[in-house]
Design an enzyme around this catalytic site. Structure first.
Site, PDB file in Angstrom:
ATOM      1  CB  SER A  29     198.048  42.897  -9.915  1.00 33.41           C
ATOM      2  OG  SER A  29     197.469  42.295 -11.035  1.00 33.41           O
ATOM      3  CB  THR A  39     194.421  40.914 -10.764  1.00 29.54           C
ATOM      4  OG1 THR A  39     193.451  39.888 -10.646  1.00 29.54           O
ATOM      5  CG2 THR A  39     195.082  41.104  -9.418  1.00 29.54           C
ATOM      6  CE1 TYR A  44     199.432  37.834  -7.274  1.00 29.19           C
ATOM      7  CE2 TYR A  44     197.885  38.335  -9.047  1.00 29.19           C
ATOM      8  CZ  TYR A  44     199.085  38.573  -8.395  1.00 29.19           C
ATOM      9  OH  TYR A  44     199.925  39.548  -8.860  1.00 29.19           O
ATOM     10  CE  LYS A  66     200.254  41.135  -5.834  1.00 30.47           C
ATOM     11  NZ  LYS A  66     201.563  41.408  -5.245  1.00 30.47           N
ATOM     12  CG  ASN A 105     198.652  41.565 -19.014  1.00 32.92           C
ATOM     13  OD1 ASN A 105     197.870  42.361 -18.512  1.00 32.92           O
ATOM     14  ND2 ASN A 105     198.365  40.289 -19.157  1.00 32.92           N
ATOM     15  NE  ARG A 148     193.649  32.058 -18.400  1.00 34.32           N
ATOM     16  CZ  ARG A 148     194.872  32.595 -18.458  1.00 34.32           C
ATOM     17  NH1 ARG A 148     195.941  31.819 -18.418  1.00 34.32           N
ATOM     18  NH2 ARG A 148     195.026  33.903 -18.564  1.00 34.32           N
ATOM     19  N   GLY A 182     187.433  32.710 -15.623  1.00 36.99           N
ATOM     20  CA  GLY A 182     187.925  33.886 -14.891  1.00 36.99           C
ATOM     21  C   GLY A 182     188.537  34.959 -15.775  1.00 36.99           C
TER      22      GLY A 182
HETATM   23  P1  NAD Z   1     208.418  36.543  -9.379  1.00 39.60           P
HETATM   24  O1  NAD Z   1     207.796  35.320  -8.797  1.00 39.60           O
HETATM   25  O2  NAD Z   1     209.366  36.385 -10.516  1.00 39.60           O
HETATM   26  O3  NAD Z   1     209.156  37.376  -8.231  1.00 39.60           O
HETATM   27  C1  NAD Z   1     208.713  37.385  -6.898  1.00 39.60           C
HETATM   28  C2  NAD Z   1     209.927  37.093  -6.020  1.00 39.60           C
HETATM   29  O4  NAD Z   1     209.527  37.109  -4.634  1.00 39.60           O
HETATM   30  C3  NAD Z   1     210.541  35.713  -6.283  1.00 39.60           C
HETATM   31  O5  NAD Z   1     211.930  35.859  -6.491  1.00 39.60           O
HETATM   32  C4  NAD Z   1     210.248  34.915  -5.007  1.00 39.60           C
HETATM   33  O6  NAD Z   1     211.260  33.968  -4.742  1.00 39.60           O
HETATM   34  C5  NAD Z   1     210.162  36.016  -3.967  1.00 39.60           C
HETATM   35  N1  NAD Z   1     209.338  35.706  -2.793  1.00 39.60           N
HETATM   36  C6  NAD Z   1     208.064  35.248  -2.774  1.00 39.60           C
HETATM   37  N2  NAD Z   1     207.650  35.101  -1.502  1.00 39.60           N
HETATM   38  C7  NAD Z   1     208.684  35.490  -0.700  1.00 39.60           C
HETATM   39  C8  NAD Z   1     208.862  35.557   0.717  1.00 39.60           C
HETATM   40  N3  NAD Z   1     207.911  35.190   1.562  1.00 39.60           N
HETATM   41  N4  NAD Z   1     210.054  36.004   1.181  1.00 39.60           N
HETATM   42  C9  NAD Z   1     211.046  36.381   0.336  1.00 39.60           C
HETATM   43  N5  NAD Z   1     210.934  36.327  -1.011  1.00 39.60           N
HETATM   44  C10 NAD Z   1     209.760  35.873  -1.506  1.00 39.60           C
HETATM   45  O7  NAD Z   1     207.224  37.529  -9.777  1.00 39.60           O
HETATM   46  P2  NAD Z   1     207.241  38.872 -10.627  1.00 39.60           P
HETATM   47  O8  NAD Z   1     206.566  38.618 -11.906  1.00 39.60           O
HETATM   48  O9  NAD Z   1     208.598  39.460 -10.610  1.00 39.60           O
HETATM   49  O10 NAD Z   1     206.250  39.752  -9.741  1.00 39.60           O
HETATM   50  C11 NAD Z   1     206.714  40.626  -8.736  1.00 39.60           C
HETATM   51  C12 NAD Z   1     205.516  41.222  -8.022  1.00 39.60           C
HETATM   52  O11 NAD Z   1     204.677  41.872  -8.965  1.00 39.60           O
HETATM   53  C13 NAD Z   1     204.635  40.179  -7.325  1.00 39.60           C
HETATM   54  O12 NAD Z   1     204.180  40.728  -6.102  1.00 39.60           O
HETATM   55  C14 NAD Z   1     203.493  40.000  -8.285  1.00 39.60           C
HETATM   56  O13 NAD Z   1     202.306  39.602  -7.627  1.00 39.60           O
HETATM   57  C15 NAD Z   1     203.351  41.403  -8.870  1.00 39.60           C
HETATM   58  N6  NAD Z   1     202.723  41.409 -10.209  1.00 39.60           N
HETATM   59  C16 NAD Z   1     203.252  40.628 -11.206  1.00 39.60           C
HETATM   60  C17 NAD Z   1     202.628  40.605 -12.460  1.00 39.60           C
HETATM   61  C18 NAD Z   1     203.149  39.730 -13.574  1.00 39.60           C
HETATM   62  O14 NAD Z   1     202.406  39.482 -14.527  1.00 39.60           O
HETATM   63  N7  NAD Z   1     204.411  39.268 -13.543  1.00 39.60           N
HETATM   64  C19 NAD Z   1     201.496  41.404 -12.700  1.00 39.60           C
HETATM   65  C20 NAD Z   1     201.010  42.199 -11.668  1.00 39.60           C
HETATM   66  C21 NAD Z   1     201.631  42.183 -10.416  1.00 39.60           C
HETATM   67  N1  UFG Z   2     196.111  33.269 -23.140  1.00 39.92           N
HETATM   68  C1  UFG Z   2     195.937  32.289 -24.100  1.00 39.92           C
HETATM   69  N2  UFG Z   2     196.688  31.164 -24.014  1.00 39.92           N
HETATM   70  C2  UFG Z   2     197.601  30.962 -23.019  1.00 39.92           C
HETATM   71  C3  UFG Z   2     197.771  31.979 -22.041  1.00 39.92           C
HETATM   72  C4  UFG Z   2     196.990  33.109 -22.118  1.00 39.92           C
HETATM   73  O1  UFG Z   2     195.131  32.430 -25.010  1.00 39.92           O
HETATM   74  O2  UFG Z   2     198.241  29.898 -22.989  1.00 39.92           O
HETATM   75  C5  UFG Z   2     195.334  34.528 -23.255  1.00 39.92           C
HETATM   76  C6  UFG Z   2     194.423  34.801 -22.080  1.00 39.92           C
HETATM   77  O3  UFG Z   2     193.167  34.192 -22.266  1.00 39.92           O
HETATM   78  C7  UFG Z   2     194.381  36.336 -22.068  1.00 39.92           C
HETATM   79  C8  UFG Z   2     195.762  36.740 -22.578  1.00 39.92           C
HETATM   80  O4  UFG Z   2     196.256  35.601 -23.274  1.00 39.92           O
HETATM   81  O5  UFG Z   2     193.415  36.788 -22.990  1.00 39.92           O
HETATM   82  C9  UFG Z   2     196.727  37.120 -21.480  1.00 39.92           C
HETATM   83  O6  UFG Z   2     196.782  36.081 -20.517  1.00 39.92           O
HETATM   84  P1  UFG Z   2     197.906  36.022 -19.379  1.00 39.92           P
HETATM   85  O7  UFG Z   2     197.688  34.766 -18.606  1.00 39.92           O
HETATM   86  O8  UFG Z   2     199.241  36.234 -19.983  1.00 39.92           O
HETATM   87  O9  UFG Z   2     197.604  37.310 -18.501  1.00 39.92           O
HETATM   88  P2  UFG Z   2     196.295  37.739 -17.695  1.00 39.92           P
HETATM   89  O10 UFG Z   2     195.848  39.056 -18.234  1.00 39.92           O
HETATM   90  O11 UFG Z   2     195.295  36.662 -17.633  1.00 39.92           O
HETATM   91  O12 UFG Z   2     196.870  37.910 -16.212  1.00 39.92           O
HETATM   92  C10 UFG Z   2     198.105  38.534 -15.925  1.00 39.92           C
HETATM   93  C11 UFG Z   2     198.686  37.940 -14.658  1.00 39.92           C
HETATM   94  C12 UFG Z   2     197.791  38.284 -13.494  1.00 39.92           C
HETATM   95  C13 UFG Z   2     197.632  39.760 -13.427  1.00 39.92           C
HETATM   96  C14 UFG Z   2     197.088  40.314 -14.717  1.00 39.92           C
HETATM   97  C15 UFG Z   2     197.008  41.810 -14.689  1.00 39.92           C
HETATM   98  O13 UFG Z   2     198.786  36.535 -14.767  1.00 39.92           O
HETATM   99  O14 UFG Z   2     198.389  37.837 -12.311  1.00 39.92           O
HETATM  100  O15 UFG Z   2     197.929  39.919 -15.795  1.00 39.92           O
HETATM  101  O16 UFG Z   2     198.236  42.338 -14.330  1.00 39.92           O
HETATM  102  F1  UFG Z   2     196.787  40.061 -12.420  1.00 39.92           F
END
Ligand code: NAD
Ligand code: UFG
Length: 347
Positions: free
Chosen positions: A124, A126, A148, A152, A178, A291, A293
């Site tokens: 990520s 992040t 979290y 990673k 994102n 918010r 962080g």
């Molecule tokens: P998601 O929660 O929709 O999908 C993750 C899946 O993993 C879920 O179906 C959950 O049931 C499964 N899972 C979790 N722990 C498990 C375990 N111990 N055994 C088996 N299955 C398990 O999340 P997503 O948005 O599809 O994200 C997928 C990956 O990408 C994650 O690793 C997340 O950290 C990473 N990621 C997501 C975002 C985002 O904004 N969505 C951004 C950066 C990185």
């Molecule tokens: N925001 C709002 N209101 C809300 C939600 C978000 O104003 O209700 C704003 C946040 O302050 C930020 C932007 O919208 O400026 C995006 O926020 P998100 O929560 O959608 O996404 P982030 O960038 O904070 O974080 C996401 C995932 C993290 C990941 C990161 C980078 O939640 O897990 O993207 O991939 F690490």
């Protein structure tokens, strides 16, 4: 000859499974449904008309995971499974470290035992912590601001050590920016539990009437309109980044890291405005405190993925908004209840 997809029932995993099947790959999916529903798997079949194997297995259960490797010819693994809610990770850090880090350790041990050494890992943006400048390149300093993110970062380092110990491994770390949007059919999409933490699902739930207004977290950042800027990327583009990455790990050994983003940032208010234009829905919002962080601006330098994987994000912000809205409209309750969601669609 199959690709194992951990977390394949989840948001990014389900879209990637569709693209993998459409590209002609055979896949095996593992998920424990801790943050997803079996319905998403049915829809993968519906969209692709292709078959695949599924195991309801928790990655922490080594013997169950071994069965998956002993019953299938796995070539490579795409590892999505993990917990991802930043706020929750602060409340229950041990659970996050155990699930994400130990889950990955168990997976790698089993892979090693079955001589499967090709891995694509979901990291990520992040891991860049509070970046000093944008666009963000892969060589920027890394840090974590919450459990979290730290999970990673630790996994990235563990995988680096694994490669150093045995250069026969082929590992790609993908740092997503994102992800938003949904499959253009509106049949699969993001289905968060409870009140969404992330911006796009919050906006779509306001649009559908489940939530009354959007709270915009701060308008005093040094950005175009004071609200936070992010690199939103269509989930299908992201899914296709995995097709390129899997090709890379199948063809060569090595340890590589790629940003998956568009290279362009949008502010919260710009995203709200694009969504309103595309959907025709008004999104009432209120500016509230920042918010904790959050960073001001985050967007990718995605040239490495372009140069080395031949991948670029193709879909623009309108398509991202349109597809998110289509998914929400067609599935007002997410995957929860077919019957009720059909009722919702008739209104
Ligand atoms: P998601 O929660 O929709 O999908 C993750 C899946 O993993 C879920 O179906 C959950 O049931 C499964 N899972 C979790 N722990 C498990 C375990 N111990 N055994 C088996 N299955 C398990 O999340 P997503 O948005 O599809 O994200 C997928 C990956 O990408 C994650 O690793 C997340 O950290 C990473 N990621 C997501 C975002 C985002 O904004 N969505 C951004 C950066 C990185
Ligand atoms: N925001 C709002 N209101 C809300 C939600 C978000 O104003 O209700 C704003 C946040 O302050 C930020 C932007 O919208 O400026 C995006 O926020 P998100 O929560 O959608 O996404 P982030 O960038 O904070 O974080 C996401 C995932 C993290 C990941 C990161 C980078 O939640 O897990 O993207 O991939 F690490």
């Amino acid at each position: 000859m199959s690709i194992l997809v951990t977390g394949g029932a989840g948001y990014i995993g389900s879209h990637t499974c569709v693209e993998l099947l459409n590209a002609g790959h055979e896949i095996v999916i593992v998920d424990n449904f801790s943050n997803s529903k079996p319905e998403s798997l049915k829809r993968i079949t519906e969209l692709t008309k292709k078959e695949y194997k599924f195991y309801e297995v928790d990655l922490l259960d080594a013997s169950e995971l071994e069965k998956v490797f002993s019953e299938n010819e796995i070539d490579a693994v795409i590892h999505f499974a993990g917990l991802k809610a930043v706020g929750e990770s602060v409340e229950i850090p041990l659970h996050y470290y155990y699930n994400n880090i130990t889950g990955t350790l168990v997976l790698c041990e089993v892979m090693k035992k079955y001589n499967v050494k090709r891995l694509v890992f979901s990291s990520s943006a992040t891991v860049y912590g509070m970046p000093e400048q944008v666009p963000i390149s892969e060589h920027f300093p890394l840090s974590a601001t919450n459990p979290y993110g730290r999970s990673k970062l630790v996994i990235e380092e563990i995988l680096g050590d694994l490669y150093i110990s045995d250069p026969e491994w082929s590992i790609v770390l993908l740092r997503y920016f994102n992800p938003i949007g949904a499959h253009s059919s509106g049949r699969i999409g993001e289905d968060p539990n409870g009140i969404p933490n992330n911006l796009m699902p919050y906006i779509t739930q306001v649009a559908i009437g489940k939530l009354t207004e959007l709270y915009v977290f701060g308008n005093d950042y040094p950005t175009i309109d004071g609200t936070g800027v992010r690199d939103y990327i269509h989930v299908v583009d992201l899914a296709n980044g995995h097709i390129a990455a899997i090709q890379k790990v199948l063809e060569s050994t090595g340890f590589n890291t790629y940003n998956l983003g568009t290279g362009r940032g949008y502010s919260v208010l710009e995203l709200v405005s694009a969504f309103q234009n595309v959907s025709g829905q008004k999104i009432p919002f209120k500016i509230v405190e920042r918010r904790s962080g959050d960073i001001a601006i985050c967007y990718a330098d995605a040239t490495k993925a372009k140069d080395e994987l031949g991948w670029v994000a193709k879909r623009g912000i309108e398509e991202m908004c349109g597809d998110s809205w289509k998914w929400q409209k067609q599935n007002p309750l997410g995957y929860e209840s077919q019957k009720e969601s059909l009722v919702g669609r008739n209104h």
